[in-house]
Scaffold this active site. Structure first.
Site, PDB file in Angstrom:
ATOM      1  N   LYS A 139      44.695  40.894  39.358  1.00 46.33           N
ATOM      2  CA  LYS A 139      43.502  40.921  40.206  1.00 46.33           C
ATOM      3  C   LYS A 139      43.659  41.820  41.427  1.00 46.33           C
ATOM      4  CE  LYS A 139      40.471  38.921  39.045  1.00 46.33           C
ATOM      5  NZ  LYS A 139      39.469  39.034  37.927  1.00 46.33           N
ATOM      6  N   SER A 164      47.859  32.283  30.724  1.00 47.49           N
ATOM      7  CA  SER A 164      46.920  33.211  30.069  1.00 47.49           C
ATOM      8  C   SER A 164      47.675  34.332  29.349  1.00 47.49           C
ATOM      9  CB  SER A 164      45.905  33.785  31.067  1.00 47.49           C
ATOM     10  OG  SER A 164      46.448  34.831  31.832  1.00 47.49           O
TER      11      SER A 164
HETATM   12  N1  PMP Z   1      44.481  35.615  33.550  1.00 44.56           N
HETATM   13  C1  PMP Z   1      44.604  35.168  34.806  1.00 44.56           C
HETATM   14  C2  PMP Z   1      45.810  34.367  35.159  1.00 44.56           C
HETATM   15  C3  PMP Z   1      43.615  35.441  35.765  1.00 44.56           C
HETATM   16  O1  PMP Z   1      43.731  34.992  37.011  1.00 44.56           O
HETATM   17  C4  PMP Z   1      42.480  36.187  35.365  1.00 44.56           C
HETATM   18  C5  PMP Z   1      41.391  36.502  36.382  1.00 44.56           C
HETATM   19  N2  PMP Z   1      40.569  35.419  36.684  1.00 44.56           N
HETATM   20  C6  PMP Z   1      42.366  36.610  34.040  1.00 44.56           C
HETATM   21  C7  PMP Z   1      43.402  36.323  33.153  1.00 44.56           C
HETATM   22  C8  PMP Z   1      41.128  37.322  33.510  1.00 44.56           C
HETATM   23  O2  PMP Z   1      40.890  38.579  34.097  1.00 44.56           O
HETATM   24  P1  PMP Z   1      39.415  39.115  34.298  1.00 44.56           P
HETATM   25  O3  PMP Z   1      38.821  38.413  35.469  1.00 44.56           O
HETATM   26  O4  PMP Z   1      39.585  40.590  34.552  1.00 44.56           O
HETATM   27  O5  PMP Z   1      38.632  38.848  33.059  1.00 44.56           O
END
Ligand code: PMP
Length: 364
Positions: free
Chosen positions: A53, A280
């Site tokens: 981010k 994630s």
């Molecule tokens: N994984 C994590 C740990 C995140 O914090 C985020 C962002 N919220 C994402 C994946 C997904 O990224 P994006 O917001 O670009 O879809």
């Protein structure tokens, strides 16, 4: 006069870009059901606050300065599930801004403590107060009643996806093609959708055949159903609604991965390879594997490891997760990894550069 015209001020962004982006690309070798496989993953915890981010936070603020839409005295107010709050808190402070973060009150304690450590103000929002949607609404209310507020609006701001179109996508392309590899598919868990939309847009320009897959938790298929269903443990993705940035008609099939499987996969990446990633990232690895299974074992599938495991020390990532018969992680035996690192030398300013970023990279 726009302060961005001041060379010293602009150089501060250039310095911050030296701490954000240009992350290593991991080439992960593993055995899946007796077959040798490889998956590529951008290691995003190398960014200044340890997550992907940082890219969009710095890009959004720099773009706003470039266009004269933010002033040094403005307070940055953002609704976020965590990593974004950490990014805006750090980058906001680095540029001298006050920061206020509106966050659901069920996010991990680590996220709250880290945001506090930057001196940012946190406004917790409960499920009863509207959760994620309530947070966004509150940020807009604050902007309408207070002066000197800057709203990044990560869920709807095109600059979020642009950050990945200008940095993450070109880096992936450059890192792979330098080694003679053309990516066949890109998979990313969707929080705001900035990563999947922006990287997807760039890689499609370079290889129109590439498949771009958004990913969501199997327990909470918000994108497939169009609204919030169930709950899940993959913090950072699937935040109760389909964000405005996500254009499903421009993307390929939605991939679903169970949260327990993601936890076990993230644990495995740490235990077997020393890659301490967040939940994630485990989901993204399994999503990339699913796509590879459908495209063929030789398919070059790329994903991102959005952050590391340190923000999940109080979560199920640190506990033994029961294995279910439908999980894929038990079939994966990780062998080793290589690292591709090709860097942009930051020869120019983000918004003054006429050269395509992937042409101004060098090998280290
Ligand atoms: N994984 C994590 C740990 C995140 O914090 C985020 C962002 N919220 C994402 C994946 C997904 O990224 P994006 O917001 O670009 O879809």
């Amino acid at each position: 006069m726009n302060i961005y015209a001041n060379n010293d001020f602009r150089l501060r962004f250039k310095d911050l870009w030296r701490l954000i982006g240009n992350s290593p690309l991991l080439v992960i070798n593993f055995i899946y059901k007796g077959q040798k496989r490889t998956i590529y993953a951008k290691s995003e915890h190398f960014n200044i606050t340890g997550s992907i981010k940082d890219r969009m936070a710095l890009y959004i603020i720099e773009k706003a300065y470039h266009e004269g839409r933010i002033k040094p005295e403005d307070t940055i107010v953002e609704a976020t599930s965590g990593n974004t709050g950490i990014s805006f808190s750090a980058i906001g402070r680095a540029l001298g801004h006050k920061v206020r973060i509106i966050m659901p009150d069920w996010m991990s304690k680590e996220r709250v403590d880290i945001i506090n450590s930057f001196g940012a103000e946190i406004i917790p929002i409960s499920k009863e107060q509207g959760g994620f949607l309530g947070s966004i609404k509150l940020s807009e209310e604050i902007a309408s009643r207070e002066a000197n507020i800057f709203l990044p609006q990560q869920f709807s701001n095109e600059a979020n996806a642009q950050a990945h179109e200008r940095t993450t996508g070109p880096e992936i392309w450059s890192q792979l093609t330098y080694h003679g590899i053309t990516p066949d598919a890109f998979v990313a868990g969707v929080g705001t959708g900035g990563t999947v939309m922006g990287v997807g847009r760039f890689l499609r320009q370079m290889n129109p055949e590439i498949k771009i897959h958004p990913l969501e938790p199997a327990e909470s298929p918000t994108m497939s159903t169009g609204h919030k269903v169930g709950s899940h443990r993959i913090q950072g993705i699937s935040d109760e609604f389909v964000p405005a940035l996500v254009k499903l008609e421009q993307l390929d099939r939605i991939i679903a991965v169970p949260d327990g499987d993601s936890i076990i996969m993230a644990q495995k990446l740490a235990r077997q390879l020393g890659l301490a990633v967040g939940i994630s990232s485990g989901a993204n690895f399994l999503g990339a594997l699913q796509v590879q299974n459908s495209m063929g074992p030789e398919a070059k599938v790329v994903t991102v490891f959005a952050d590391c495991n340190k923000k999940y020390l109080s979560t199920d990532l640190m506990r033994e997760e029961p294995v279910r018969s439908d999980y894929e992680s038990p079939e994966v035996e990780l062998i080793n990894f290589k690292v591709y690192k090709r860097v942009c030398d930051n020869c120019c300013d983000m918004f003054e550069c006429e050269i395509k970023p992937y042409t101004r990279t060098k090998q280290v």
